[in-house]
Design a protein around this motif. Structure first.
Motif, PDB file in Angstrom:
ATOM      1  N   GLY A   1       0.766  -1.173  -0.026  1.00 10.40           N
ATOM      2  CA  GLY A   1      -0.136  -0.030  -0.045  1.00 10.40           C
ATOM      3  C   GLY A   1       0.977   1.212  -0.207  1.00 10.40           C
ATOM      4  N   SER A   2       0.194   2.399   0.178  1.00  7.67           N
ATOM      5  CA  SER A   2       0.752   3.619   0.146  1.00  7.67           C
ATOM      6  C   SER A   2       0.657   4.286   1.537  1.00  7.67           C
TER       7      SER A   2
ATOM      8  N   ASP B   1       0.509   7.877   3.683  1.00  5.94           N
ATOM      9  CA  ASP B   1       0.230   9.192   3.143  1.00  5.94           C
ATOM     10  C   ASP B   1       0.021  10.220   4.510  1.00  5.94           C
TER      11      ASP B   1
ATOM     12  N   VAL C   1      -1.466   2.804   6.298  1.00  4.69           N
ATOM     13  CA  VAL C   1      -1.306   2.208   5.049  1.00  4.69           C
ATOM     14  C   VAL C   1      -2.540   2.087   4.348  1.00  4.69           C
TER      15      VAL C   1
ATOM     16  N   ARG D   1      -3.531  -1.422  -1.147  1.00  7.84           N
ATOM     17  CA  ARG D   1      -4.013  -1.522  -2.604  1.00  7.84           C
ATOM     18  C   ARG D   1      -3.621  -2.900  -3.307  1.00  7.84           C
TER      19      ARG D   1
ATOM     20  N   GLY E   1       4.703  -0.561   2.825  1.00  9.44           N
ATOM     21  CA  GLY E   1       4.341   0.672   2.307  1.00  9.44           C
ATOM     22  C   GLY E   1       5.631   1.435   1.541  1.00  9.44           C
ATOM     23  N   GLN E   2       5.441   1.914   0.362  1.00  7.58           N
ATOM     24  CA  GLN E   2       6.512   2.509  -0.193  1.00  7.58           C
ATOM     25  C   GLN E   2       7.730   1.679  -0.259  1.00  7.58           C
ATOM     26  N   SER E   3       7.517   0.426  -0.594  1.00  7.88           N
ATOM     27  CA  SER E   3       8.633  -0.620  -0.879  1.00  7.88           C
ATOM     28  C   SER E   3       9.319  -0.871   0.309  1.00  7.88           C
TER      29      SER E   3
END
Length: 310
Positions: free
Chosen positions: A27-28, A30, A41, A44, A111-113
């Protein structure tokens, strides 16, 4: 020596041990949660992969050899997922179902790799889970070239001494990826493959290379092993096999991205090469190369024939 694809396809490896499901949530990130100082997270994508002994069997299969997995799982949804993943990969599976067990799931939140969190779902068996599969083991043993025990310390291999004895009696090479501080149960195996931290638990910290050679040799002789292969991360590998000098192989990783499952790839490659007729001294550099490739990939990963022998 490079084994032909045909030779590899004819090689049959029996993998026994603790299988698990590796689950990834990607996921991402933010924002930070208003409830606690932790990232939120937004998931996605979800992905399930074979883990533990099942990942070892997958590594054998992806190299082009035939693999059979013998393990015990729970009678639950993750076990069904494991079974379908094994079927999809063409891995022959002898799955014992035990309603008292929870199939092991390792959930990683990414999250974000970056891995942000790992959540483990498992239960410790209060009984010998593989004992009643001894007859399945004997049947599978007759049809394999090499036996590989993948011990994750989850209680699935407390019956291992009997199985090692049967395999050696049948003239099969036995490889063990060990766990814990008591290696006496691996006595009589062909080769064990501890990493640095695992070996320190058993023989203590060594002062220098000479001290390491002395301690490793003593352990190898006590356990009646043909060899002990120490995996040393950035220092490569050392094979102690009774020769005048150990075989030291330098690390081959171009870039280390994720070490998850690297030991699985190393021992799977070693097993497949031995099954093709290589000696341990010929097989170790190949296994080292495979380990160097897989640490450049994300999560539990595998190496193909093309990558390994390109």
């Amino acid at each position: 020596m490079t084994p032909s694809r045909e030779r590899l396809a004819a090689c049959r490896v029996l993998v026994v041990g603790d299988a698990m499901l590796d689950r990834y949530w990607f996921g991402s990130v933010d924002r930070i949660s208003p409830e606690a100082p932790v990232p939120v997270v937004s998931v996605r994508r979800e992905e399930d992969r074979l883990g533990g002994a099942a990942n070892v069997a997958l590594n054998v299969s992806r190299l082009g050899a035939a693999s059979t997995l013998l393990t015990v799982v729970g009678d639950d949804a993750p076990a069904a997922t494991l079974q379908s993943l094994l079927e999809r990969e063409g891995i022959s599976a002898l799955l014992g179902r035990d309603a008292q067990l929870t199939t092991i799931v390792k959930l990683r939140v990414i999250g974000q790799s970056q891995q942000l969190l790992r959540v483990d779902f498992e239960s410790t068996p209060d009984h010998e889970v593989l004992a009643r599969m001894l007859s399945d083991f004997e049947v599978a043993l007759a049809g394999c070239d090499v036996v590989l025990f993948s011990d994750y310390g989850k209680g699935g291999l407390t019956h291992i001494p009997r199985m090692i004895g049967l395999a050696r009696q049948a003239g099969k090479p036995v490889l063990v990826d060990p766990k814990g501080s008591d290696y006496s149960r691996y006595a009589g195996a062909t080769v064990i493959t501890p990493n640095r931290a695992e070996l320190i638990q058993v023989i203590g910290r060594w002062r220098d290379e000479a001290d390491l050679i002395e301690r490793a040799t003593r352990l190898r002789e006590e356990l009646r092993l043909d060899a002990l292969l120490l995996t040393r991360s950035e220092e490569g590998m050392s094979l102690f096999d009774g020769a005048a000098e150990p075989l030291n192989v330098a690390a081959r990783a171009r870039e280390v991205f994720d070490v998850t499952g690297a030991g699985d790839t190393v021992i799977a490659t070693l097993a497949a090469m031995l099954g093709c007729g290589m000696s341990l001294r010929e097989a170790v550099p190949v296994a080292n190369r495979a380990g160097g490739i897989v640490v450049g990939k994300f999560g539990t990963a595998t190496v193909s024939y093309e990558e390994l022998f390109a």
